[in-house]
Design an enzyme around this catalytic site. Structure first.
Site, PDB file in Angstrom:
ATOM      1  N   LYS A 244     -17.082  -4.407  -5.825  1.00 42.59           N
ATOM      2  CA  LYS A 244     -16.779  -2.507  -5.972  1.00 42.59           C
ATOM      3  C   LYS A 244     -15.850  -1.861  -6.941  1.00 42.59           C
ATOM      4  O   LYS A 244     -16.244  -0.671  -7.336  1.00 42.59           O
ATOM      5  CB  LYS A 244     -17.244  -2.264  -4.792  1.00 42.59           C
ATOM      6  CG  LYS A 244     -16.019  -2.169  -3.976  1.00 42.59           C
ATOM      7  CD  LYS A 244     -15.889  -1.676  -2.267  1.00 42.59           C
ATOM      8  CE  LYS A 244     -14.588  -1.696  -1.539  1.00 42.59           C
ATOM      9  NZ  LYS A 244     -14.491  -2.741  -0.864  1.00 42.59           N
TER      10      LYS A 244
ATOM     11  N   LYS B 160       1.242  -0.851   0.153  1.00 46.49           N
ATOM     12  CA  LYS B 160      -0.254   0.154  -0.271  1.00 46.49           C
ATOM     13  C   LYS B 160       0.569   1.607  -0.212  1.00 46.49           C
ATOM     14  O   LYS B 160       0.495   1.827  -0.665  1.00 46.49           O
ATOM     15  CB  LYS B 160      -0.870   0.007   1.204  1.00 46.49           C
ATOM     16  CG  LYS B 160      -2.429  -0.894   1.222  1.00 46.49           C
ATOM     17  CD  LYS B 160      -3.037  -1.368   2.300  1.00 46.49           C
ATOM     18  CE  LYS B 160      -4.717  -2.099   1.672  1.00 46.49           C
ATOM     19  NZ  LYS B 160      -5.064  -1.787   3.733  1.00 46.49           N
TER      20      LYS B 160
ATOM     21  N   LYS C 128     -13.955 -11.479 -10.742  1.00 47.61           N
ATOM     22  CA  LYS C 128     -15.122 -11.696  -9.758  1.00 47.61           C
ATOM     23  C   LYS C 128     -15.425 -10.081  -9.694  1.00 47.61           C
ATOM     24  O   LYS C 128     -15.243  -9.332 -10.081  1.00 47.61           O
ATOM     25  CB  LYS C 128     -14.279 -11.923  -8.287  1.00 47.61           C
ATOM     26  CG  LYS C 128     -13.779 -10.981  -7.531  1.00 47.61           C
ATOM     27  CD  LYS C 128     -12.903 -11.498  -6.249  1.00 47.61           C
ATOM     28  CE  LYS C 128     -12.328 -10.077  -5.198  1.00 47.61           C
ATOM     29  NZ  LYS C 128     -13.416  -9.976  -3.444  1.00 47.61           N
TER      30      LYS C 128
HETATM   31  P1  ADP Z   1     -14.436  -6.128  -3.381  1.00 47.92           P
HETATM   32  O1  ADP Z   1     -14.417  -7.068  -3.812  1.00 47.92           O
HETATM   33  O2  ADP Z   1     -16.603  -5.797  -3.711  1.00 47.92           O
HETATM   34  O3  ADP Z   1     -13.810  -4.582  -2.620  1.00 47.92           O
HETATM   35  P2  ADP Z   1     -14.820  -6.821  -0.339  1.00 47.92           P
HETATM   36  O4  ADP Z   1     -12.774  -6.792  -0.777  1.00 47.92           O
HETATM   37  O5  ADP Z   1     -15.381  -5.237   0.589  1.00 47.92           O
HETATM   38  O6  ADP Z   1     -15.547  -6.609  -1.845  1.00 47.92           O
HETATM   39  O7  ADP Z   1     -14.979  -8.173   0.074  1.00 47.92           O
HETATM   40  C1  ADP Z   1     -16.042  -7.843   1.339  1.00 47.92           C
HETATM   41  C2  ADP Z   1     -16.549  -9.405   1.706  1.00 47.92           C
HETATM   42  O8  ADP Z   1     -17.208 -10.307   0.527  1.00 47.92           O
HETATM   43  C3  ADP Z   1     -15.677 -10.259   1.732  1.00 47.92           C
HETATM   44  O9  ADP Z   1     -15.434 -11.244   2.553  1.00 47.92           O
HETATM   45  C4  ADP Z   1     -15.308 -10.963   0.770  1.00 47.92           C
HETATM   46  O10 ADP Z   1     -14.712 -12.361   0.666  1.00 47.92           O
HETATM   47  C5  ADP Z   1     -16.536 -11.004  -0.486  1.00 47.92           C
HETATM   48  N1  ADP Z   1     -17.170 -10.662  -1.463  1.00 47.92           N
HETATM   49  C6  ADP Z   1     -16.260 -10.083  -1.826  1.00 47.92           C
HETATM   50  N2  ADP Z   1     -16.610  -9.962  -3.132  1.00 47.92           N
HETATM   51  C7  ADP Z   1     -17.066 -10.795  -3.609  1.00 47.92           C
HETATM   52  C8  ADP Z   1     -17.370 -11.859  -4.778  1.00 47.92           C
HETATM   53  N3  ADP Z   1     -17.514 -11.541  -5.839  1.00 47.92           N
HETATM   54  N4  ADP Z   1     -18.009 -13.781  -4.993  1.00 47.92           N
HETATM   55  C9  ADP Z   1     -17.793 -13.874  -3.316  1.00 47.92           C
HETATM   56  N5  ADP Z   1     -17.585 -12.918  -2.667  1.00 47.92           N
HETATM   57  C10 ADP Z   1     -16.982 -11.971  -2.787  1.00 47.92           C
HETATM   58 NA    NA Z   2     -11.016  -5.906  -2.209  1.00 45.35          NA
END
Ligand code: ADP
Ligand code: NA
Length: 330
Positions: A200, A114, A197
């Site tokens: 956001k 980071k 995947k």
């Molecule tokens: P993002 O990838 O959108 O930034 P986060 O990293 O904030 O999401 O993830 C928050 C939670 O949601 C974590 O437990 C993560 O494993 C789960 N998660 C995020 N994206 C997915 C996805 N596409 N499929 C399944 N679980 C997900």
């Molecule tokens: Na993330």
């Protein structure tokens, strides 16, 4: 036997959780309530290690908490609260910082990544001590289990080392937490780019379904999902990633199995699958969306719920902190 304590923190996310967060994580957190003693914390202290807009942070913290409540996190069975409402997190982090080696903290690869990405100007000391605060989050509740992805594994190792070090220097105080990989849960892919995947941070919103999206937008995005030139509805992640993702979402949303769905849609077209899936997703998320907006429309009620969560958390956290203060000579 007492239920294992599970600690899980979530960042206040910008506006709405997406279907990946919901089907991949939140659904699991809701069902864990039947078997464990869960502590769910919206980690706003962690969020300010990157520069934030105060109004946006306040709003996203509330929206994140509201969505967890709306999705079924139940304050009778779970402790759900906002991290900054429980001062013991910052207080224990200070103490743990004094037993953390500078070299040890310097080895955290997430900090190295980071700080390289943000540059010296935007790298603050809070970002450096982030893992120590995370250790405090976990140890305050004497957590037995912490769900961890790969990116948090090293931080959990540090937490375990700090707990063991404190215990050996000052006497048994902390439970040493174990990491666990949450049992197989849905992994949801982007509707427009079904090999990445759903996230956001996707370049475009077109492949994303958010819990708070209007049902018309959800329907439109599902109907525009990328498929393939064949007509056959069958699960094949390699050859048919788009269709396979739609089947996965359908299965996770409705509880039907992939093979049930394959038989039900034999001889039907992608349009039929998408239409039915859009209906199923809308039906599943609409009540969560409505409940979230109800909670957000009644700030006094939401504050009351979060204050109740914080009281519950603080009672446990302060008991640990009192022992720590006593052990170190305060
Ligand atoms: P993002 O990838 O959108 O930034 P986060 O990293 O904030 O999401 O993830 C928050 C939670 O949601 C974590 O437990 C993560 O494993 C789960 N998660 C995020 N994206 C997915 C996805 N596409 N499929 C399944 N679980 C997900
Ligand atoms: Na993330």
């Amino acid at each position: 036997a007492p239920r294992p304590v599970v600690f899980s923190g979530m960042q206040p996310s910008s506006d709405s959780l997406h279907l990946g967060n919901y089907l991949g994580a939140l659904v699991n957190w809701v069902s864990l309530q039947d078997t464990v003693d869960p502590i769910y914390c919206v980690v706003d202290l962690h969020a300010i290690t990157v520069s934030q807009d105060p109004a946006a942070l306040r709003e996203s913290t509330r929206r994140t908490a509201a969505q967890y409540l709306a999705a079924g996190i139940d304050l009778e069975r779970s402790t759900l609260f906002v991290q900054s409402h429980v001062p013991a997190h910052s207080e224990l982090a200070w103490v743990l910082g004094t037993i953390t080696g500078f070299g040890e903290a310097s080895r955290m690869t997430q900090f190295k990544d980071k700080s390289a990405r943000y540059g010296a100007e935007s790298t603050n000391v809070g970002l450096f001590t982030y893992p120590v605060l995370m250790a405090a989050d976990i140890l305050l509740y004497q957590a037995d289990l912490v769900p961890v992805g790969d990116d948090q594994r090293q931080h959990l190792e540090l937490t375990r080392d700090l707990a063991a070090r404190f215990n050996s220097r000052f006497g048994e105080t902390f439970t040493i937490p174990e990491g666990y990989i949450p049992k197989e849960s849905a992994r949801i892919y982007d509707l427009q780019d079904p090999t990445s995947k759903m996230s956001k941070s996707a370049a475009s919103d077109a492949g994303l379904i958010r819990l708070l999206d209007d049902p018309k937008i959800i329907t439109k995005r599902i109907k525009s999902a990328v498929t393939d030139a064949e007509r056959e509805i069958r699960f094949d992640r390699e050859a048919k990633p788009g269709v396979s993702n739609l089947l996965d979402v359908f299965a996770a949303t409705t509880g039907r199995t992939i093979s049930e769905l394959e038989s039900a849609y034999a001889g039907k077209g992608y349009g039929d699958l998408k239409g039915d899936l859009a209906e199923a997703v809308v039906e599943r998320v609409a009540p969560i969306r409505e409940r979230t907006f109800e909670l957000l429309d009644d700030p006094a009620e939401l504050d009351r719920l979060l204050a109740r969560g914080a009281d519950k958390a603080a009672e446990r956290a302060e008991a640990t902190l009192a022992t720590v203060y006593d052990r170190i000579g305060f």
